[in-house]
Design an enzyme around this catalytic site. Structure first.
Site, PDB file in Angstrom:
ATOM      1  N   SER A 151      56.930  14.747 -76.053  1.00  0.00           N
ATOM      2  CA  SER A 151      57.725  13.610 -76.534  1.00  0.00           C
ATOM      3  C   SER A 151      57.449  13.265 -77.988  1.00  0.00           C
ATOM      4  O   SER A 151      58.339  12.793 -78.704  1.00  0.00           O
ATOM      5  CB  SER A 151      57.463  12.387 -75.652  1.00  0.00           C
ATOM      6  OG  SER A 151      56.135  11.901 -75.849  1.00  0.00           O
ATOM      7  N   ASP A 329      30.101  19.485 -75.628  1.00  0.00           N
ATOM      8  CA  ASP A 329      30.304  19.025 -76.998  1.00  0.00           C
ATOM      9  C   ASP A 329      28.974  18.753 -77.699  1.00  0.00           C
ATOM     10  O   ASP A 329      28.016  18.273 -77.084  1.00  0.00           O
ATOM     11  CB  ASP A 329      31.152  17.747 -76.952  1.00  0.00           C
ATOM     12  CG  ASP A 329      31.618  17.301 -78.310  1.00  0.00           C
ATOM     13  OD1 ASP A 329      32.232  18.109 -79.022  1.00  0.00           O
ATOM     14  OD2 ASP A 329      31.385  16.124 -78.657  1.00  0.00           O
ATOM     15  N   GLU A 358      28.897  23.995 -77.507  1.00  0.00           N
ATOM     16  CA  GLU A 358      29.431  23.940 -78.877  1.00  0.00           C
ATOM     17  C   GLU A 358      28.253  24.050 -79.840  1.00  0.00           C
ATOM     18  O   GLU A 358      27.555  23.073 -80.125  1.00  0.00           O
ATOM     19  CB  GLU A 358      30.193  22.643 -79.140  1.00  0.00           C
ATOM     20  CG  GLU A 358      30.830  22.642 -80.526  1.00  0.00           C
ATOM     21  CD  GLU A 358      31.209  21.264 -81.037  1.00  0.00           C
ATOM     22  OE1 GLU A 358      31.967  21.200 -82.025  1.00  0.00           O
ATOM     23  OE2 GLU A 358      30.731  20.254 -80.485  1.00  0.00           O
ATOM     24  N   HIS A 424      40.132  22.823 -82.229  1.00  0.00           N
ATOM     25  CA  HIS A 424      40.648  21.509 -82.632  1.00  0.00           C
ATOM     26  C   HIS A 424      39.911  20.945 -83.842  1.00  0.00           C
ATOM     27  O   HIS A 424      40.292  19.882 -84.350  1.00  0.00           O
ATOM     28  CB  HIS A 424      40.529  20.524 -81.460  1.00  0.00           C
ATOM     29  CG  HIS A 424      39.125  20.131 -81.157  1.00  0.00           C
ATOM     30  ND1 HIS A 424      38.219  20.986 -80.573  1.00  0.00           N
ATOM     31  CD2 HIS A 424      38.452  18.970 -81.360  1.00  0.00           C
ATOM     32  CE1 HIS A 424      37.066  20.382 -80.433  1.00  0.00           C
ATOM     33  NE2 HIS A 424      37.173  19.149 -80.900  1.00  0.00           N
ATOM     34  N   ASP A 425      38.873  21.630 -84.310  1.00  0.00           N
ATOM     35  CA  ASP A 425      38.049  21.112 -85.406  1.00  0.00           C
ATOM     36  C   ASP A 425      38.235  21.851 -86.724  1.00  0.00           C
ATOM     37  O   ASP A 425      37.559  21.513 -87.706  1.00  0.00           O
ATOM     38  CB  ASP A 425      36.564  21.195 -85.020  1.00  0.00           C
ATOM     39  CG  ASP A 425      36.138  20.071 -84.097  1.00  0.00           C
ATOM     40  OD1 ASP A 425      36.702  18.966 -84.207  1.00  0.00           O
ATOM     41  OD2 ASP A 425      35.254  20.291 -83.257  1.00  0.00           O
ATOM     42  N   ARG A 473      46.467  19.794 -85.367  1.00  0.00           N
ATOM     43  CA  ARG A 473      46.614  19.213 -84.026  1.00  0.00           C
ATOM     44  C   ARG A 473      48.057  18.755 -83.787  1.00  0.00           C
ATOM     45  O   ARG A 473      48.323  17.884 -82.978  1.00  0.00           O
ATOM     46  CB  ARG A 473      45.664  18.033 -83.849  1.00  0.00           C
ATOM     47  CG  ARG A 473      44.192  18.396 -83.920  1.00  0.00           C
ATOM     48  CD  ARG A 473      43.318  17.163 -83.702  1.00  0.00           C
ATOM     49  NE  ARG A 473      41.898  17.461 -83.887  1.00  0.00           N
ATOM     50  CZ  ARG A 473      40.914  16.556 -83.814  1.00  0.00           C
ATOM     51  NH1 ARG A 473      41.222  15.281 -83.554  1.00  0.00           N
ATOM     52  NH2 ARG A 473      39.657  16.904 -84.005  1.00  0.00           N
TER      53      ARG A 473
END
Length: 586
Positions: A151, A329, A358, A424-425, A473
């Site tokens: 969306s 993480d 990680e 994502h980093d 992202r």
């Protein structure tokens, strides 16, 4: 002989059991420095003195820019080993044992290197399925709201009196409804970034570890996701954020409200009372947190209460929802004792669950078989960035760095490493290639033909770009998927799908050994192979802009049959710039 370059470390990646019947021994030397290396091994419990030693020739299995790595794999050796090395150069012959060089041997077996006992409990054993996995990493807020649709709308909901936010409308049901897309792409595992209740869209500032964030759905939605993906042969790995929590996490809220009277004050690091949550994001908080991110106070994971809580969370999602593993993480900032307990508790529930830490740096410390099965291999990305993206190093330098990366771990660990180009980093790898799709395709070929678990970040198969966080992202471009389905001939999506299919259909690409065949000191021609006793697949990559001769490397060996599995840009015995060939030989 350059003795300062010679290295052996007992009971490490230089001497370890691959199983109860096989032991691998390695030795590092200066590159091209010695002409022969032999291992002499004996039973350290031998009843005779001196010990009876057996000779085993060692061979160079890998070379970097500075070093050669000699190796031998012993089959059915003694359970208890003592051993030494005999090294020969053109002018010198010398023995190496006990971290010293000597011109003579001794009768005292305790002076030699020792592998006290090849104990089954000490053998590193990542889940066997890791070797066969191709992982798709989903950032849930950015992926999908419904079938091939996102969306792009912000959301706000209330959870336990706190506002929680979404940015782009992605949700759990959106992931579930696109299982066919992922199955058709060929991936057989997904790793989902945080999904538990948290304030911001990224969900790394946690409020509750036992509930799905309402912006993403509910626990029943997640149960349906896991069941659906399992029914389609796809494993599910989720993100565990245990280094820190959110600044409205109940325990931290208690500390803010009660100060030194709070019975939760020992749950956190570096508190200064009164604890104040600064409104200004530039202000340093008076408590330890993730980096200096004020909204993410650091948990004191050495506190037994905190350790109990974290292990309870870890077990809960494996027991009740049957997830297949955790990505953990900020793993390198948490104490080892917590991780060792977490490892034991998760494996008690499901021995085949995978734990991926990680760790951005060299991760050998965490990969001894008692902490993690795997780590996010950011070194893989770094080296690929230099060679394929920036084109700032030669294939010789690239192979040297890849060799160092492989040799720092046990073989079992190499096959379980999470090999990523994107996450994502970090900036999208396609952007690091300056949008040059041919460069990007070469990096993907290397990723899919190298030992370890390839990890695709959502949209990589569609050529997503982005340097800054908002861009890398960005929403999943489902419109591109529809366009590719209408014109599939040579799209990046089809290329990625074919690569995944090739990897999953060729056992040697998943489980075969790795060997360098040819590199260039000042160029980008790179040839390597994955091989077993039955077959090999040779990969020829030309990163040079000009064509290069490759005829000799295409000649089949012996009377074996040769088959071209994939190619682009071959002309006779030359390979065009940014070209590749994959040759299978039996």
């Amino acid at each position: 002989m350059n003795k300062s370059a010679i290295l052996h470390i007992p009971m490490s990646q230089y001497a370890y059991g691959t199983d109860e019947e096989h032991v691998t021994i390695r030795l590092r030397t200066a590159k091209d420095d010695i002409r022969r290396c032999r291992l002499y091994f004996g039973d350290r419990a031998c009843r005779l003195t001196p010990v009876i030693f057996t000779e085993a020739e060692m061979h160079v299995v890998a070379s970097s820019e500075l070093f050669d790595y000699y190796e031998v794999k012993l089959s059915h050796p003694y359970k208890r080993l003592c051993y030494y090395f005999c090294l020969e150069s053109e002018r010198e012959k010398i023995y190496y044992y006990g971290d010293f060089f000597s011109t003579k041997l001794v009768d005292d077996r305790s002076e030699y290197y020792q592998l006290p006992f090849n104990h089954r409990a000490d053998i590193v054993r990542p889940p066997e399925w890791a070797k066969d996995s191709v992982i798709y990493n989903i950032f849930p807020d950015s992926f999908a709201t419904d079938t091939t649709y996102i969306s792009g709308e912000k959301t706000e909901k209330i959870f336990d009196g706190n506002v929680v936010r979404g940015k782009l409308g992605g949700c759990i049901n959106g992931i579930t409804k696109n299982v066919d897309y992922l199955k058709n792409l060929g991936v057989n595992a997904i790793y989902i970034n945080p999904i538990f209740a948290a304030g911001e869209y990224h969900k790394y500032d946690l409020l509750d570890y036992f509930h799905i964030d309402p912006c993403f759905g509910c626990n029943d939605d997640f149960k349906k996701l896991v069941d659906t993906f399992h029914a389609n042969g796809i494993r599910v790995i989720i993100d565990g954020v245990f280094n820190h929590c959110g600044w409205h996490f109940p325990a931290f809220e208690d500390v803010v409200q009660k100060g030194e009277q709070s019975d939760k004050k020992d749950w956190f690091y570096g508190l200064h009372f009164p604890v104040v949550r600064p409104e200004n994001p530039e202000e340093y908080p008076n408590y330890e947190c993730f980096g200096y991110e004020r909204m993410m106070p650091k948990l004191n994971t050495a506190n037994p209460e905190v350790a109990d809580f974290i292990c309870k969370v870890g077990r809960y999602w494996v027991e009740k929802f049957h997830i297949d593993g955790w990505r953990l993480d900020v793993a390198s900032e948490i104490n080892d004792a917590l991780w060792r307990r977490f490892y034991q508790e998760i494996k008690e529930v499901n021995p085949e669950a995978i734990l991926i830490g990680e760790v951005w740096e060299t991760a050998n410390h965490w990969l001894d078989g008692t902490i993690f099965d795997s780590t996010m291999n950011y070194d893989f990305r770094k080296h690929c960035k230099r060679f394929f993206g920036e084109e700032s190093i030669s294939s010789e330098a690239f192979d040297g760095r890849v060799t160092d990366m492989r040799m720092r771990y046990r073989e079992q660990t190499v096959f379980a490493q999470l090999n990523l180009l994107d996450s994502h980093d970090v900036s999208r790898f396609f952007s690091l290639c300056n949008g040059n799709e041919r460069q990007y395709r070469l990096a993907l070929i290397f990723q899919m033909t190298f030992p370890g678990m390839p990890s695709i970040f959502y949209g990589d198969e569609l050529g997503l770009e982005g340097i800054q966080e908002a861009d890398y992202r960005q929403p999943m471009p489902w419109n591109k998927v529809k366009a590719y389905k209408e014109n599939e001939s040579d799209s990046l999506y089809v290329f990625m799908r074919n690569l995944i299919y090739l990897r999953r259909s060729e056992n040697v690409l998943r489980r075969g050994e790795f060997r360098t065949v040819y590199t260039q000191k000042n160029g980008g021609l790179y040839i390597y192979e994955r091989y077993s006793t039955q077959e090999r697949i040779r990969v020829i990559i030309n990163r040079n802009q000009e064509s290069v001769g490759i005829g000799a490397f295409l000649i089949k060996s012996g009377n074996g049959q040769s088959e071209i599995l994939a190619e682009h840009g071959r002309i006779g015995c030359k390979l065009e710039g940014y070209g590749y060939i994959l040759v299978k030989e039996k």
